[in-house]
Scaffold this active site. Structure first.
Site, PDB file in Angstrom:
ATOM      1  N   CYS A 173      -6.187  -9.043   0.950  1.00 36.05           N
ATOM      2  CA  CYS A 173      -7.363  -8.387   1.682  1.00 36.05           C
ATOM      3  C   CYS A 173      -8.480  -8.936   1.822  1.00 36.05           C
ATOM      4  CB  CYS A 173      -7.637  -7.442   0.448  1.00 36.05           C
ATOM      5  SG  CYS A 173      -6.301  -6.260   0.207  1.00 36.05           S
ATOM      6  N   ASN A 180     -14.901  -4.570  -0.260  1.00 37.21           N
ATOM      7  CA  ASN A 180     -14.176  -5.696  -0.456  1.00 37.21           C
ATOM      8  C   ASN A 180     -15.051  -6.934  -0.156  1.00 37.21           C
ATOM      9  OD1 ASN A 180     -11.801  -4.892  -1.286  1.00 37.21           O
ATOM     10  ND2 ASN A 180     -10.662  -5.305   0.382  1.00 37.21           N
ATOM     11  N   LYS A 235      -8.906 -11.515   4.848  1.00 31.86           N
ATOM     12  CA  LYS A 235      -8.738 -10.753   6.153  1.00 31.86           C
ATOM     13  C   LYS A 235      -9.787  -9.923   6.275  1.00 31.86           C
ATOM     14  CE  LYS A 235      -5.586  -7.431   5.439  1.00 31.86           C
ATOM     15  NZ  LYS A 235      -6.091  -5.904   5.878  1.00 31.86           N
ATOM     16  N   LYS A 278     -14.638   0.740   3.020  1.00 35.26           N
ATOM     17  CA  LYS A 278     -13.647   0.078   2.580  1.00 35.26           C
ATOM     18  C   LYS A 278     -14.197  -1.669   2.721  1.00 35.26           C
ATOM     19  CE  LYS A 278     -10.056  -2.216   1.079  1.00 35.26           C
ATOM     20  NZ  LYS A 278      -8.484  -1.964   1.041  1.00 35.26           N
ATOM     21  N   GLU A 307      -7.484   2.725   0.507  1.00 33.86           N
ATOM     22  CA  GLU A 307      -7.160   2.485  -0.628  1.00 33.86           C
ATOM     23  C   GLU A 307      -7.868   1.443  -1.405  1.00 33.86           C
ATOM     24  OE1 GLU A 307      -5.320  -0.220  -2.020  1.00 33.86           O
ATOM     25  OE2 GLU A 307      -5.458  -1.517  -0.022  1.00 33.86           O
ATOM     26  N   PHE A 308      -8.126   1.340  -2.760  1.00 33.42           N
ATOM     27  CA  PHE A 308      -9.097   0.377  -3.385  1.00 33.42           C
ATOM     28  C   PHE A 308      -8.235  -0.386  -4.334  1.00 33.42           C
ATOM     29  CE2 PHE A 308     -11.988   3.660  -1.839  1.00 33.42           C
ATOM     30  CZ  PHE A 308     -12.806   2.876  -1.107  1.00 33.42           C
ATOM     31  N   TYR A 345     -15.928 -14.592 -13.372  1.00 30.15           N
ATOM     32  CA  TYR A 345     -15.087 -15.655 -13.885  1.00 30.15           C
ATOM     33  C   TYR A 345     -14.725 -16.347 -12.656  1.00 30.15           C
ATOM     34  CZ  TYR A 345     -13.891 -12.245 -17.115  1.00 30.15           C
ATOM     35  OH  TYR A 345     -13.966 -11.057 -18.245  1.00 30.15           O
ATOM     36  N   VAL A 367       0.842  -1.187   0.064  1.00 29.17           N
ATOM     37  CA  VAL A 367      -0.007  -0.088   0.153  1.00 29.17           C
ATOM     38  C   VAL A 367       1.035   1.205   0.057  1.00 29.17           C
ATOM     39  CG1 VAL A 367      -1.923   1.378   1.221  1.00 29.17           C
ATOM     40  CG2 VAL A 367      -1.827  -1.252   1.181  1.00 29.17           C
ATOM     41  N   LYS A 376      -2.910 -14.786  -7.897  1.00 29.26           N
ATOM     42  CA  LYS A 376      -3.467 -14.519  -9.249  1.00 29.26           C
ATOM     43  C   LYS A 376      -2.505 -14.241 -10.048  1.00 29.26           C
ATOM     44  CE  LYS A 376      -3.955  -9.434  -8.629  1.00 29.26           C
ATOM     45  NZ  LYS A 376      -4.799  -8.319  -8.427  1.00 29.26           N
TER      46      LYS A 376
HETATM   47  C1  UDX Z   1      -8.589  -6.798  -4.052  1.00 24.80           C
HETATM   48  C2  UDX Z   1      -9.605  -5.905  -4.508  1.00 24.80           C
HETATM   49  O1  UDX Z   1     -10.034  -5.879  -5.769  1.00 24.80           O
HETATM   50  C3  UDX Z   1      -9.195  -4.341  -3.995  1.00 24.80           C
HETATM   51  O2  UDX Z   1     -10.310  -3.593  -4.373  1.00 24.80           O
HETATM   52  C4  UDX Z   1      -8.914  -4.497  -2.619  1.00 24.80           C
HETATM   53  O3  UDX Z   1      -8.606  -3.174  -2.170  1.00 24.80           O
HETATM   54  C5  UDX Z   1      -7.852  -5.525  -2.306  1.00 24.80           C
HETATM   55  O4  UDX Z   1      -8.305  -6.727  -2.713  1.00 24.80           O
HETATM   56  P1  UDX Z   1      -6.457  -7.978  -5.221  1.00 24.80           P
HETATM   57  O5  UDX Z   1      -6.401  -8.588  -3.617  1.00 24.80           O
HETATM   58  O6  UDX Z   1      -5.167  -7.076  -5.572  1.00 24.80           O
HETATM   59  O7  UDX Z   1      -7.374  -6.898  -4.831  1.00 24.80           O
HETATM   60  O8  UDX Z   1      -6.852  -8.937  -6.284  1.00 24.80           O
HETATM   61  P2  UDX Z   1      -8.040  -9.003  -7.035  1.00 24.80           P
HETATM   62  O9  UDX Z   1      -7.442  -8.589  -8.752  1.00 24.80           O
HETATM   63  O10 UDX Z   1      -9.332  -8.352  -6.833  1.00 24.80           O
HETATM   64  O11 UDX Z   1      -8.284 -10.618  -7.097  1.00 24.80           O
HETATM   65  C6  UDX Z   1      -8.645 -11.045  -5.990  1.00 24.80           C
HETATM   66  C7  UDX Z   1      -8.913 -12.782  -6.226  1.00 24.80           C
HETATM   67  O12 UDX Z   1     -10.093 -12.878  -6.879  1.00 24.80           O
HETATM   68  C8  UDX Z   1      -7.788 -13.276  -6.835  1.00 24.80           C
HETATM   69  O13 UDX Z   1      -7.415 -14.517  -6.625  1.00 24.80           O
HETATM   70  C9  UDX Z   1      -8.442 -13.524  -8.397  1.00 24.80           C
HETATM   71  O14 UDX Z   1      -7.784 -14.434  -9.031  1.00 24.80           O
HETATM   72  C10 UDX Z   1      -9.863 -13.892  -7.993  1.00 24.80           C
HETATM   73  N1  UDX Z   1     -10.942 -13.546  -8.917  1.00 24.80           N
HETATM   74  C11 UDX Z   1     -11.212 -12.327  -9.291  1.00 24.80           C
HETATM   75  C12 UDX Z   1     -11.499 -14.490  -9.396  1.00 24.80           C
HETATM   76  O15 UDX Z   1     -11.651 -15.600  -9.014  1.00 24.80           O
HETATM   77  N2  UDX Z   1     -12.736 -14.334 -10.431  1.00 24.80           N
HETATM   78  C13 UDX Z   1     -13.009 -12.850 -10.947  1.00 24.80           C
HETATM   79  O16 UDX Z   1     -13.938 -12.737 -11.655  1.00 24.80           O
HETATM   80  C14 UDX Z   1     -11.971 -11.745 -10.467  1.00 24.80           C
END
Ligand code: UDX
Length: 483
Positions: A273, A219, A276, A215, A158-159, A264, A11, A334
């Site tokens: 995030c 999430n 938690k 926030k 933050e998002f 997806y 962050v 991811k």
């Molecule tokens: C997430 C939130 O998107 C963000 O707004 C917040 O501040 C922090 O948490 P991040 O942890 O970086 O961000 O990952 P993100 O891209 O959102 O993906 C989270 C998980 O969901 C990944 O494992 C991803 O592969 C999965 N995912 C995402 C799916 O399984 N299907 C989807 O359609 C989208």
């Protein structure tokens, strides 16, 4: 403006870099000397060892020592200060509550320094990382305890999604600011001046408590959406043959009120995030005597989803993992990150080991180094010693009895060819990310294919069909209910 950013992780570091791009004087502070040394070097590889974000190293090297300064000591930069952003990590405790020890240490240190300031200029302390509702108020009390004068507290969640931190900071969807006084809002408007009155970016001023709640709600809603798709859309398509997941997605999300993000289907959402934050929100509501059944169910659906395909392989494909060798492709939570926090691969490995696999042959383009530190026990390595790490997908697949795709790395899209040229059927491909659009051809050659959001396609049964009678792989699996 003169700004301190406390905490230089996922962050804080991108935030500090982007604030310096706006032309503010930014002092990025961390107690970890090795980190600060690496950032100060301006060298991409050293920076990316700590935070791997596209564009981050370039943003740092452009601004370092002009607008951006790294330090392990902020005692000499508190004079003339306008704002402090607190970007400390708040890992989950066992009961779901947030561990605020890093945050509180930093808050007390700051209070001590600010109480000794010569100038009494107004300064705003802003919580940037996710902290429980009420933390801004807690911070205010700490400042009062130390007798800090002319200080305000604020929340500015933050998002950002990992892998998009720099771009996401430069062009956010929204800026949410919670503060108590007009004076504090004025300071924050100057910090984010280019976003105030922006045509596209929503700029919201509210109370600190509202900003903190936004926030958690944001999430948790995203995870609820993912769990809806995994737990309902995926299960439907896995139960009835001939439901096309991709069409289901288009059909449902074409409603302009609904977005495609989260639709997806996957083997669960990981990352630092979602899990938690939903646990922390459950804890906060429970503390207030509120029922949290829905949130608990969303959390459980997501956690079970991570290893659910191992159960499906056993129940639907009659696959016995005992003494088998499994190739595991993808370890990060991811694509485009080396981060394994809450990654589905952790649960997959746990589940495979519990089922007595002989060995796991792992490959990930970025996360293998992290994995080796997680799956390592110096005293007793008989379990984790079963995991070996490989240089590419082909090498990991060699000599395996089954394959599990756990991360959506782009390079896995071309995997069918690698499978065909490396292992012979009978062979089970478990696809937690629907990465093989050309699975038909694999099944036609006798490989079994078990995708998330789809029924089992059984290679041997397909091959028994008379030639030319089937233009594409026939659905033969029958889904048994999973306990
Ligand atoms: C997430 C939130 O998107 C963000 O707004 C917040 O501040 C922090 O948490 P991040 O942890 O970086 O961000 O990952 P993100 O891209 O959102 O993906 C989270 C998980 O969901 C990944 O494992 C991803 O592969 C999965 N995912 C995402 C799916 O399984 N299907 C989807 O359609 C989208």
């Amino acid at each position: 403006m003169k700004i301190i950013v406390v905490g230089t992780g996922f962050v804080g570091l991108p935030h500090a870099a982007v604030l310096s791009e706006y032309g503010h004087e930014v002092h990025a502070y961390d107690i970890d000397e090795a980190r600060i040394k690496a950032y100060k070097s301006g060298e991409r590889t050293r920076i990316e060892r700590y935070v791997n974000e596209p564009g981050l190293a370039a943003a740092i090297s452009e601004n370092i020592n002009r607008y951006l300064f790294f330090t392990t000591d902020i005692s000499n930069v508190v004079e003339g200060l306008d704002a402090v952003f607190l970007c400390l990590n708040t890992p989950p405790n066992r009961d779901g509550s947030s561990d605020l020890s890093y945050y509180l240490n930093a808050a007390h240190h700051l209070a001590d320094l600010l109480a000794k300031r010569q100038d009494k200029k107004r300064v705003v302390l802003v919580n940037k990382s996710t902290v429980p509702v009420g933390t801004a108020r807690l911070l205010e009390n700490i400042m009062r305890e130390y007798g800090v004068e002319n200080v305000g507290v604020a929340a500015n969640p933050e998002f950002l999604a990992q892998g998009n931190a720099i771009e996401g900071s430069r062009r956010p969807d929204r800026i949410v600011l919670g503060a108590d006084t007009e004076e504090d809002f004025q300071i924050l408007r100057r910090v984010y001046s280019q976003f105030v009155n922006h045509v596209r970016i929503r700029y919201l001023e509210t109370t600190p408590e509202t900003a903190e709640a936004i926030k958690y709600m944001a999430n948790t809603l995203l995870l609820t959406y993912i769990s809806f798709w995994n737990g309902v859309g995926g299960r439907l398509a896995e139960s009835y043959g001939n439901i096309r997941m991709e069409d289901l997605k288009i059909g449902v999300t074409s409603d302009s009120r609904i977005s495609t993000w989260g639709s997806y289907v996957s083997n669960g959402a990981g990352g630092s995030c979602f899990g938690k934050d939903i646990q922390s929100l459950i804890y906060q509501l429970n503390q207030n005597g509120r029922s949290t059944d829905l949130l608990q169910a969303v959390y459980n659906i997501n956690e079970y989803q991570k290893s659910y395909l191992v159960d499906r392989a056993i129940h639907e494909a009659d696959f016995n993992f005992n003494q088998k060798t499994v190739a595991l492709l993808g370890l990060a939570f991811k694509k485009r990150t080396n981060d394994m926090r809450d990654s589905a691969a952790l649960k997959v490995v746990e589940s495979l080991l519990a089922r007595g696999v002989h060995s796991i042959r792992a490959y990930d383009p970025l996360a293998a180094e992290d994995a080796q530190t997680i799956w390592f026990n110096p005293e007793d390595n008989h379990l984790f010693g079963r995991i070996s790490y490989h240089a590419n997908a082909k090498e990991a697949i060699q000599g395996s009895d089954a394959l599990f795709i756990s991360t959506d790395w782009e390079e896995f899209r071309g995997l069918s060819r690698t499978i065909e040229t490396t292992v012979q059927p009978p062979y089970l491909v478990i696809d937690g990310r629907r990465m093989l659009p050309d699975f038909d051809a694999l099944v036609a050659q006798g490989y079994d294919y078990l995708p998330v959001g789809g029924v089992l396609l059984c290679g041997a049964q397909y091959q028994k069909q008379p030639a030319n009678s089937q233009p594409s792989a026939k659905v033969v699996g029958e889904t048994k209910p999973i306990a």
